[in-house]
Design a protein around this motif. Structure first.
Motif, PDB file in Angstrom:
ATOM      1  N   VAL A   1       4.352  10.306   2.428  1.00 21.85           N
ATOM      2  CA  VAL A   1       3.994   9.316   1.706  1.00 21.85           C
ATOM      3  C   VAL A   1       5.094   8.099   1.677  1.00 21.85           C
ATOM      4  CG1 VAL A   1       4.034  10.178  -0.454  1.00 21.85           C
ATOM      5  CG2 VAL A   1       2.367   8.320  -0.104  1.00 21.85           C
ATOM      6  N   GLU A   2       4.561   6.920   2.004  1.00 19.06           N
ATOM      7  CA  GLU A   2       5.764   5.932   2.067  1.00 19.06           C
ATOM      8  C   GLU A   2       4.840   4.787   1.458  1.00 19.06           C
ATOM      9  OE1 GLU A   2       7.195   6.015   6.098  1.00 19.06           O
ATOM     10  OE2 GLU A   2       5.523   4.795   6.635  1.00 19.06           O
ATOM     11  N   THR A   3       5.700   3.701   0.942  1.00 16.33           N
ATOM     12  CA  THR A   3       5.165   2.467   0.564  1.00 16.33           C
ATOM     13  C   THR A   3       5.213   1.588   2.056  1.00 16.33           C
ATOM     14  OG1 THR A   3       7.398   1.487  -0.271  1.00 16.33           O
ATOM     15  CG2 THR A   3       5.922   2.311  -1.787  1.00 16.33           C
ATOM     16  N   ALA A   4       4.313   0.657   1.992  1.00 17.60           N
ATOM     17  CA  ALA A   4       4.431  -0.219   3.172  1.00 17.60           C
ATOM     18  C   ALA A   4       3.697  -1.582   2.918  1.00 17.60           C
ATOM     19  CB  ALA A   4       3.701   0.298   4.363  1.00 17.60           C
TER      20      ALA A   4
ATOM     21  N   ARG B   1       1.226   4.356   2.319  1.00 19.61           N
ATOM     22  CA  ARG B   1       0.855   4.885   3.530  1.00 19.61           C
ATOM     23  C   ARG B   1       1.128   6.346   3.816  1.00 19.61           C
ATOM     24  NH1 ARG B   1       2.324   0.968   7.817  1.00 19.61           N
ATOM     25  NH2 ARG B   1       0.239   0.218   7.345  1.00 19.61           N
TER      26      ARG B   1
ATOM     27  N   TYR C   1      -4.902   1.596  -1.251  1.00 23.46           N
ATOM     28  CA  TYR C   1      -4.828   0.174  -1.715  1.00 23.46           C
ATOM     29  C   TYR C   1      -4.694  -0.145  -3.058  1.00 23.46           C
ATOM     30  CZ  TYR C   1      -5.600  -0.441   3.253  1.00 23.46           C
ATOM     31  OH  TYR C   1      -5.545  -0.280   4.647  1.00 23.46           O
TER      32      TYR C   1
ATOM     33  N   ARG D   1      -4.298  10.984   8.297  1.00 21.51           N
ATOM     34  CA  ARG D   1      -3.749   9.600   7.780  1.00 21.51           C
ATOM     35  C   ARG D   1      -4.502   8.823   6.859  1.00 21.51           C
ATOM     36  NH1 ARG D   1      -0.341   6.500  11.976  1.00 21.51           N
ATOM     37  NH2 ARG D   1      -0.400   4.835  10.543  1.00 21.51           N
TER      38      ARG D   1
ATOM     39  N   ASP E   1       0.629  -3.951   4.282  1.00 21.10           N
ATOM     40  CA  ASP E   1      -0.509  -3.802   5.078  1.00 21.10           C
ATOM     41  C   ASP E   1      -1.090  -5.217   5.081  1.00 21.10           C
ATOM     42  OD1 ASP E   1      -2.323  -2.618   6.750  1.00 21.10           O
ATOM     43  OD2 ASP E   1      -3.731  -2.224   5.364  1.00 21.10           O
TER      44      ASP E   1
ATOM     45  N   ASN F   1      -4.623   5.108   4.198  1.00 22.59           N
ATOM     46  CA  ASN F   1      -3.822   4.118   3.278  1.00 22.59           C
ATOM     47  C   ASN F   1      -4.371   4.054   1.828  1.00 22.59           C
ATOM     48  OD1 ASN F   1      -2.521   3.403   5.780  1.00 22.59           O
ATOM     49  ND2 ASN F   1      -3.516   1.658   5.873  1.00 22.59           N
TER      50      ASN F   1
ATOM     51  N   ARG G   1       0.810   9.927   5.757  1.00 27.82           N
ATOM     52  CA  ARG G   1       0.370  10.564   7.231  1.00 27.82           C
ATOM     53  C   ARG G   1       1.104  12.198   7.087  1.00 27.82           C
ATOM     54  NH1 ARG G   1       3.321   6.437  11.303  1.00 27.82           N
ATOM     55  NH2 ARG G   1       2.955   4.961   9.740  1.00 27.82           N
TER      56      ARG G   1
ATOM     57  N   ILE H   1       0.929  -1.377   0.067  1.00 30.33           N
ATOM     58  CA  ILE H   1       0.042   0.031   0.107  1.00 30.33           C
ATOM     59  C   ILE H   1       0.819   1.263   0.111  1.00 30.33           C
ATOM     60  CG2 ILE H   1      -1.912  -1.121   1.476  1.00 30.33           C
ATOM     61  CD1 ILE H   1      -0.798   0.578   3.927  1.00 30.33           C
TER      62      ILE H   1
END
Lengths: 263, 263
Positions: A18-21, A12, A253, A249, A23, A251, A14, A10
């Motif tokens: 913005v960063e990839t993460a 993310r 998808y 914040r 989930d 996410n 906040r 995803i």
């Protein structure tokens, strides 16, 4: 073996970063319940304890009244096959005459193979929204959900279009709240949903994504979580899915291209 | 005119005090959608904006594709009558062949008159629970809902019986989580639900109450709100309905006799 959770990549967001993460989302899976070799129902469920699900369903829906009526149960490939005594067959026959037959009240009752038949659906829109619009719209949803404030027992959906028109509807049903804003927009004479975005209070399951895609809505955002099938369909239909919009914040998808992260 | 909220007398418990109060619950009403004189679906909805609900439903479910196909719409007594062009009839016919027909996946599709036909249902149990058991069980539900903690996208139900046996199940579907604990209890060889109590995370709507009553469960408690039809059915079926269990407080909507308020 189908697991109860699945992992997905995803974006993310906040505050202003913005960063990839990775989930974790709850798996939503269409579980077929076959009784005496006939398909009785398709439940969108977490693929775990499927024997318990089938037995519980048959009992709480009044088809089976005691353990003696269950002769055999077998789970195979996410499908449950139950063998029951003839008394149960009679009850199913009677209920068929009762129940509104055609469309399952717009609710589940769709198997995976059925979902495959709508694979040509694709939302074609170059609309984009800034992260601020997403945060503000959810804030507005929270602030203006009057029925929710009074009862705690409803879901809300807010429709925003490119002109800035806003429609808020609330309903005891998650799906109904979405239907009501869509219907309300249409009753105002609009047919093009290509620049419309929906903010929802409820979970983004497959049915909500399917409803949005059917009328061509490019972006769905929610306070709540998506399900795995919600994410899978959003990817397939080119719908941007934003979950857990809370405070500063959220996410993303699927289809992050439609979001402007830097103002 | 059916309103969106209804008032009811409740018992409000907080810390160690119990008092009568008036509460406001969201109205849940079965809305029939008739298309070209045929009943297409029954949606359990908030009885407001029913024209928008019907149009939105027809569009998001893919039956109607443009405004031109809607010839006329009329709302009468909580029922919506839509006249549409023949192309829509064709789509309904095709979908009928697709969709799992029998039981609507255990979901709505029940009209009020249909609910009348199950009026002989009555939960006969003299089981009682102390307010502490209710508070503790909901606390346990919150603490042990592992899938919820991971995904935020599921509902949980905890079954407790007189022996102290506890079963917790989670599912993307509110109804499925209830079915799973019931089925799981039955798979352990138990058939008598007369001393069983269910703690739920989700809203107590008519379907949840009906499911509980069908197998004879005397008490349902939830973190969340009941709906008006949930309360009405609980009264009719003699089910104790407890809502908004949070911290040291809860509301009792029906059959408070089963709760021991003073320890």
């Amino acid at each position: 073996m189908i697991t109860a959770i699945s992992r997905c990549r995803i974006l993310r967001f906040r505050r202003d970063r913005v960063e990839t993460a990775e989930d974790v989302v709850a798996v939503e899976y269409p579980v077929e319940i076959h009784v005496n070799k006939q398909l009785l129902a398709v439940l969108h469920a977490t693929p775990r304890d499927l024997d318990a699900l089938a037995i519980g369903y048959l009992m709480t829906e009044g088809f089976v009244r005691s353990l003696d009526e269950i002769l055999d149960i077998r789970v195979e490939d996410g499908k449950v096959y139950v063998r029951v005594s003839e008394t149960v067959d009679d009850r199913i026959r009677i209920r068929k005459a009762w129940v509104v037959k055609p469309v399952c009240g717009g609710l589940p009752g769709r198997s995976l193979s059925l979902l495959d038949r709508i694979s040509n659906l694709k939302v074609d829109s170059d609309a984009r929204w800034s992260y601020k619009e997403i945060l503000n719209t959810i804030k507005m949803l929270n602030t203006n959900a009057a029925l929710y404030r009074k009862t705690g027992g409803v879901h809300a959906t807010l429709l925003v279009d490119a002109r800035g028109l806003k429609l808020l509807k609330e309903d005891v049903g998650r799906h109904n709240a979405v239907d009501k804003v869509v219907g309300s927009y249409v009753l105002k004479g609009f047919e093009d949903f290509g620049r419309v975005f929906l903010a929802c209070s409820g979970r983004l399951s497959s049915e909500i994504v399917l409803k949005a895609a059917r009328v061509g809505i490019p972006l769905l955002a929610s306070i709540s979580a998506p399900t795995s099938l919600g994410v899978a369909l959003a990817e397939r239909f080119a719908v941007t899915l934003v979950g857990f919009v809370r405070g500063l914040r959220f996410n993303v998808y699927s289809y992050p291209e439609r979001i402007i992260f830097h103002s």
